[in-house]
Design a protein around this motif. Structure first.
Motif, PDB file in Angstrom:
ATOM      1  N   GLU A 266       0.832  -1.206   0.000  1.00  0.00           N
ATOM      2  CA  GLU A 266       0.000   0.000   0.000  1.00  0.00           C
ATOM      3  C   GLU A 266       0.867   1.257   0.000  1.00  0.00           C
ATOM      4  O   GLU A 266       0.563   2.223  -0.698  1.00  0.00           O
ATOM      5  N   LYS A 267       1.966   1.225   0.753  1.00  0.00           N
ATOM      6  CA  LYS A 267       2.881   2.368   0.796  1.00  0.00           C
ATOM      7  C   LYS A 267       3.527   2.579  -0.578  1.00  0.00           C
ATOM      8  O   LYS A 267       3.621   3.710  -1.055  1.00  0.00           O
ATOM      9  N   ALA A 268       3.950   1.500  -1.214  1.00  0.00           N
ATOM     10  CA  ALA A 268       4.573   1.607  -2.537  1.00  0.00           C
ATOM     11  C   ALA A 268       3.584   2.145  -3.568  1.00  0.00           C
ATOM     12  O   ALA A 268       3.941   2.983  -4.404  1.00  0.00           O
ATOM     13  N   VAL A 269       2.339   1.696  -3.486  1.00  0.00           N
ATOM     14  CA  VAL A 269       1.313   2.184  -4.407  1.00  0.00           C
ATOM     15  C   VAL A 269       1.076   3.680  -4.183  1.00  0.00           C
ATOM     16  O   VAL A 269       0.970   4.458  -5.130  1.00  0.00           O
ATOM     17  N   GLN A 270       1.018   4.100  -2.917  1.00  0.00           N
ATOM     18  CA  GLN A 270       0.810   5.516  -2.606  1.00  0.00           C
ATOM     19  C   GLN A 270       1.982   6.356  -3.105  1.00  0.00           C
ATOM     20  O   GLN A 270       1.786   7.428  -3.672  1.00  0.00           O
ATOM     21  N   GLU A 271       3.201   5.869  -2.900  1.00  0.00           N
ATOM     22  CA  GLU A 271       4.380   6.598  -3.376  1.00  0.00           C
ATOM     23  C   GLU A 271       4.365   6.713  -4.904  1.00  0.00           C
ATOM     24  O   GLU A 271       4.682   7.770  -5.452  1.00  0.00           O
ATOM     25  N   ALA A 272       3.990   5.634  -5.577  1.00  0.00           N
ATOM     26  CA  ALA A 272       3.909   5.675  -7.038  1.00  0.00           C
ATOM     27  C   ALA A 272       2.835   6.657  -7.491  1.00  0.00           C
ATOM     28  O   ALA A 272       3.034   7.413  -8.444  1.00  0.00           O
ATOM     29  N   SER A 273       1.731   6.670  -6.791  1.00  0.00           N
ATOM     30  CA  SER A 273       0.652   7.606  -7.109  1.00  0.00           C
ATOM     31  C   SER A 273       1.124   9.049  -6.915  1.00  0.00           C
ATOM     32  O   SER A 273       0.833   9.922  -7.742  1.00  0.00           O
ATOM     33  N   ASN A 274       1.858   9.287  -5.836  1.00  0.00           N
ATOM     34  CA  ASN A 274       2.409  10.623  -5.594  1.00  0.00           C
ATOM     35  C   ASN A 274       3.396  11.014  -6.694  1.00  0.00           C
ATOM     36  O   ASN A 274       3.399  12.162  -7.144  1.00  0.00           O
ATOM     37  N   ASP A 275       4.233  10.071  -7.110  1.00  0.00           N
ATOM     38  CA  ASP A 275       5.193  10.336  -8.185  1.00  0.00           C
ATOM     39  C   ASP A 275       4.471  10.701  -9.484  1.00  0.00           C
ATOM     40  O   ASP A 275       4.887  11.614 -10.195  1.00  0.00           O
TER      41      ASP A 275
END
Length: 104
Positions: free
Chosen positions: A63-72
């Motif tokens: 979930e953290k990786a998905v959120q970071e990718a979304s932020n990117d």
């Protein structure tokens, strides 16, 4: 990941005092027992609680990786919009210069 979601739901219900199940009971309820008495997805030599905690940790990391990718992606979109505005402003300046030269 359906089983993980169901486990998280039962754990959240426990925190809201809607059930009093221990992690081991939640794990058993969700995954059920195989005929030979072993739990599906259970790693030999590891407590059920350890396995459940690892699964939850993996889900949090995903979930953290998905959120970071979304932020990117959002940051890249904003940068692209900024670059597009600069290009449009530069085109307008060129047009102003061209019009000024044409009048001279």
């Amino acid at each position: 990941m359906h089983a993980v979601d169901e486990m998280m739901k039962l754990k959240e219900e426990r925190e809201k005092v809607l059930n009093d199940k221990m992690d081991e009971n939640i794990f058993i309820d969700v995954l059920d027992k195989d005929i030979d008495g072993y739990l599906r997805a259970y790693v030999p030599g590891e407590r059920i609680t350890q396995h459940f905690e690892e699964v939850v940790e993996v889900k949090k990391n995903v979930e953290k990786a998905v959120q970071e990718a979304s932020n990117d992606v959002e940051n890249a979109r904003k940068e692209a919009e900024g670059a597009q505005k600069k290009v449009e402003d530069a085109r307008k300046e060129v047009e102003v210069i061209r019009c000024g030269r044409a009048r001279s």
